[in-house]
Design a protein around this motif. Sequence first.
Motif, PDB file in Angstrom:
ATOM      1  N   LYS A  18      -7.302  -1.878   2.877  1.00 17.55           N
ATOM      2  CA  LYS A  18      -6.712  -0.596   3.264  1.00 17.55           C
ATOM      3  C   LYS A  18      -7.077   0.531   2.290  1.00 17.55           C
ATOM      4  O   LYS A  18      -6.401   1.558   2.230  1.00 17.55           O
ATOM      5  CB  LYS A  18      -5.194  -0.742   3.357  1.00 17.55           C
ATOM      6  CG  LYS A  18      -4.760  -1.749   4.423  1.00 17.55           C
ATOM      7  CD  LYS A  18      -3.244  -1.919   4.473  1.00 17.55           C
ATOM      8  CE  LYS A  18      -2.832  -2.926   5.545  1.00 17.55           C
ATOM      9  NZ  LYS A  18      -1.362  -3.141   5.559  1.00 17.55           N
ATOM     10  N   GLN A  63      -7.640   7.925   0.512  1.00 16.29           N
ATOM     11  CA  GLN A  63      -8.302   9.217   0.665  1.00 16.29           C
ATOM     12  C   GLN A  63      -7.301  10.324   0.988  1.00 16.29           C
ATOM     13  O   GLN A  63      -7.608  11.503   0.785  1.00 16.29           O
ATOM     14  CB  GLN A  63      -9.384   9.131   1.737  1.00 16.29           C
ATOM     15  CG  GLN A  63     -10.552   8.245   1.322  1.00 16.29           C
ATOM     16  CD  GLN A  63     -11.624   8.124   2.386  1.00 16.29           C
ATOM     17  OE1 GLN A  63     -11.522   8.691   3.470  1.00 16.29           O
ATOM     18  NE2 GLN A  63     -12.670   7.376   2.085  1.00 16.29           N
ATOM     19  N   MET A  64      -6.109   9.961   1.463  1.00 14.34           N
ATOM     20  CA  MET A  64      -5.106  10.977   1.762  1.00 14.34           C
ATOM     21  C   MET A  64      -4.644  11.697   0.493  1.00 14.34           C
ATOM     22  O   MET A  64      -4.097  12.793   0.565  1.00 14.34           O
ATOM     23  CB  MET A  64      -3.902  10.357   2.491  1.00 14.34           C
ATOM     24  CG  MET A  64      -3.041   9.448   1.656  1.00 14.34           C
ATOM     25  SD  MET A  64      -1.568   8.840   2.560  1.00 14.34           S
ATOM     26  CE  MET A  64      -2.319   7.912   3.900  1.00 14.34           C
ATOM     27  N   VAL A 108       0.829  -1.204   0.000  1.00 11.02           N
ATOM     28  CA  VAL A 108       0.000   0.000   0.000  1.00 11.02           C
ATOM     29  C   VAL A 108       0.861   1.252   0.000  1.00 11.02           C
ATOM     30  O   VAL A 108       0.583   2.213  -0.723  1.00 11.02           O
ATOM     31  CB  VAL A 108      -0.964  -0.014   1.200  1.00 11.02           C
ATOM     32  CG1 VAL A 108      -1.756   1.291   1.271  1.00 11.02           C
ATOM     33  CG2 VAL A 108      -1.922  -1.204   1.090  1.00 11.02           C
ATOM     34  N   LYS A 109       1.937   1.237   0.779  1.00 16.45           N
ATOM     35  CA  LYS A 109       2.849   2.379   0.811  1.00 16.45           C
ATOM     36  C   LYS A 109       3.450   2.611  -0.577  1.00 16.45           C
ATOM     37  O   LYS A 109       3.546   3.761  -1.038  1.00 16.45           O
ATOM     38  CB  LYS A 109       3.951   2.141   1.835  1.00 16.45           C
ATOM     39  CG  LYS A 109       4.920   3.299   1.997  1.00 16.45           C
ATOM     40  CD  LYS A 109       5.958   2.993   3.066  1.00 16.45           C
ATOM     41  CE  LYS A 109       6.956   4.141   3.200  1.00 16.45           C
ATOM     42  NZ  LYS A 109       7.986   3.837   4.239  1.00 16.45           N
ATOM     43  N   LEU A 167       0.762   4.043  -2.943  1.00 23.84           N
ATOM     44  CA  LEU A 167       0.496   5.445  -2.608  1.00 23.84           C
ATOM     45  C   LEU A 167       1.633   6.356  -3.081  1.00 23.84           C
ATOM     46  O   LEU A 167       1.387   7.458  -3.598  1.00 23.84           O
ATOM     47  CB  LEU A 167       0.301   5.603  -1.101  1.00 23.84           C
ATOM     48  CG  LEU A 167      -1.058   5.157  -0.558  1.00 23.84           C
ATOM     49  CD1 LEU A 167      -1.021   5.092   0.958  1.00 23.84           C
ATOM     50  CD2 LEU A 167      -2.172   6.096  -1.021  1.00 23.84           C
ATOM     51  N   LYS A 223     -15.453   1.750   2.028  1.00 27.42           N
ATOM     52  CA  LYS A 223     -14.061   2.175   2.211  1.00 27.42           C
ATOM     53  C   LYS A 223     -13.688   3.366   1.324  1.00 27.42           C
ATOM     54  O   LYS A 223     -12.512   3.678   1.177  1.00 27.42           O
ATOM     55  CB  LYS A 223     -13.121   0.990   1.969  1.00 27.42           C
ATOM     56  CG  LYS A 223     -13.249  -0.104   3.026  1.00 27.42           C
ATOM     57  CD  LYS A 223     -12.302  -1.256   2.774  1.00 27.42           C
ATOM     58  CE  LYS A 223     -12.409  -2.319   3.863  1.00 27.42           C
ATOM     59  NZ  LYS A 223     -11.892  -1.846   5.160  1.00 27.42           N
ATOM     60  N   LYS A 249      -9.228   2.821   2.335  1.00 24.86           N
ATOM     61  CA  LYS A 249      -9.484   4.148   2.914  1.00 24.86           C
ATOM     62  C   LYS A 249      -8.226   5.016   2.955  1.00 24.86           C
ATOM     63  O   LYS A 249      -8.320   6.241   2.953  1.00 24.86           O
ATOM     64  CB  LYS A 249     -10.058   4.007   4.330  1.00 24.86           C
ATOM     65  CG  LYS A 249     -11.538   3.724   4.365  1.00 24.86           C
ATOM     66  CD  LYS A 249     -12.094   3.835   5.776  1.00 24.86           C
ATOM     67  CE  LYS A 249     -13.606   3.667   5.771  1.00 24.86           C
ATOM     68  NZ  LYS A 249     -14.192   3.801   7.124  1.00 24.86           N
ATOM     69  N   LEU A 250      -7.062   4.384   2.991  1.00 24.31           N
ATOM     70  CA  LEU A 250      -5.821   5.160   3.042  1.00 24.31           C
ATOM     71  C   LEU A 250      -5.626   6.010   1.788  1.00 24.31           C
ATOM     72  O   LEU A 250      -4.917   7.017   1.824  1.00 24.31           O
ATOM     73  CB  LEU A 250      -4.622   4.216   3.225  1.00 24.31           C
ATOM     74  CG  LEU A 250      -4.543   3.482   4.566  1.00 24.31           C
ATOM     75  CD1 LEU A 250      -3.378   2.496   4.567  1.00 24.31           C
ATOM     76  CD2 LEU A 250      -4.396   4.472   5.717  1.00 24.31           C
TER      77      LEU A 250
END
Length: 274
Positions: free
Chosen positions: A203, A208-209, A160-161, A164, A249, A205-206
């Motif tokens: 994950k 959304q950042m 995920v990192k 992103l 999510k 929802k992350l």
Amino acid sequence: MTINCKGQLIDLSMPKVMGILNVTPDSFYDGGRFVSEKNVLLQVEKMLQDGANFIDIGGQSSKPNAEIVLVDEELNRVISTVDLILKNFPETILSIDTFNSKVAQMAIENGAAIINDISAGNLDDEMFETIAKLQVPYIMMHMRGTPQTMSKMTNYDDLVKDVLFYFSKKVAKARSFGINDLIIDPGFGFAKTLEQNFELLNKLKLFQMLELPVLVGISRKSMIYKTLENTPENALNGTSVLNTISLTKGANILRVHDVKEAVECVKLYNQLQK
């Protein structure tokens, strides 16, 4: 959270549904079904009646190890379909699933409204410049490699990192070109294992950042039918379940083969939010 489609502002704070129209002979689920004009029009009419907000036209398959299609062949498939749909359903908001800037430009010039690029510009160096010139909404998906190589590129330090970070760089590049309306697609099934797909969904929802609309495309994919030990043809119920989870999510657009069921997911989710 709006996008401008040919002068029409679409509010994505209320989830929308994008119907898939693959005009290809080899897509993983519906390949060959919509190659005649009659079948295309029947399918588009059905999706619009079922509540599709957008129709996403694909002129070449992006399934693992898909056959590479020459640009001229993709253009022939896509442009004729755009013209056919808009002649019969002129108010339709068309998205074009392509990583070729030439296809993107000609499709928009012929009346399409959105470009959906699985490679986020990685497979055509002229894509960002083309989108900036056209000033249309641009969907950027996460993928490593190509459809022919992606299945071997699933090693991540932190899934995920890493995804992103990929999008943070892509968004910065798009903004530097002057591209305004951006949508991100985490790329379920593209350079990701079955387990990684579920981690990404868990994950979601992350994302959304990034403060951008999120498109989720999991319709009838292998993360569903392999988990349930069935086939794409029998994966509709599983698709509806994961589409509903995606909405909870933060998904803003569901890209689906089955519009009616996705619209029902959105209606029930909206009622729950009240």
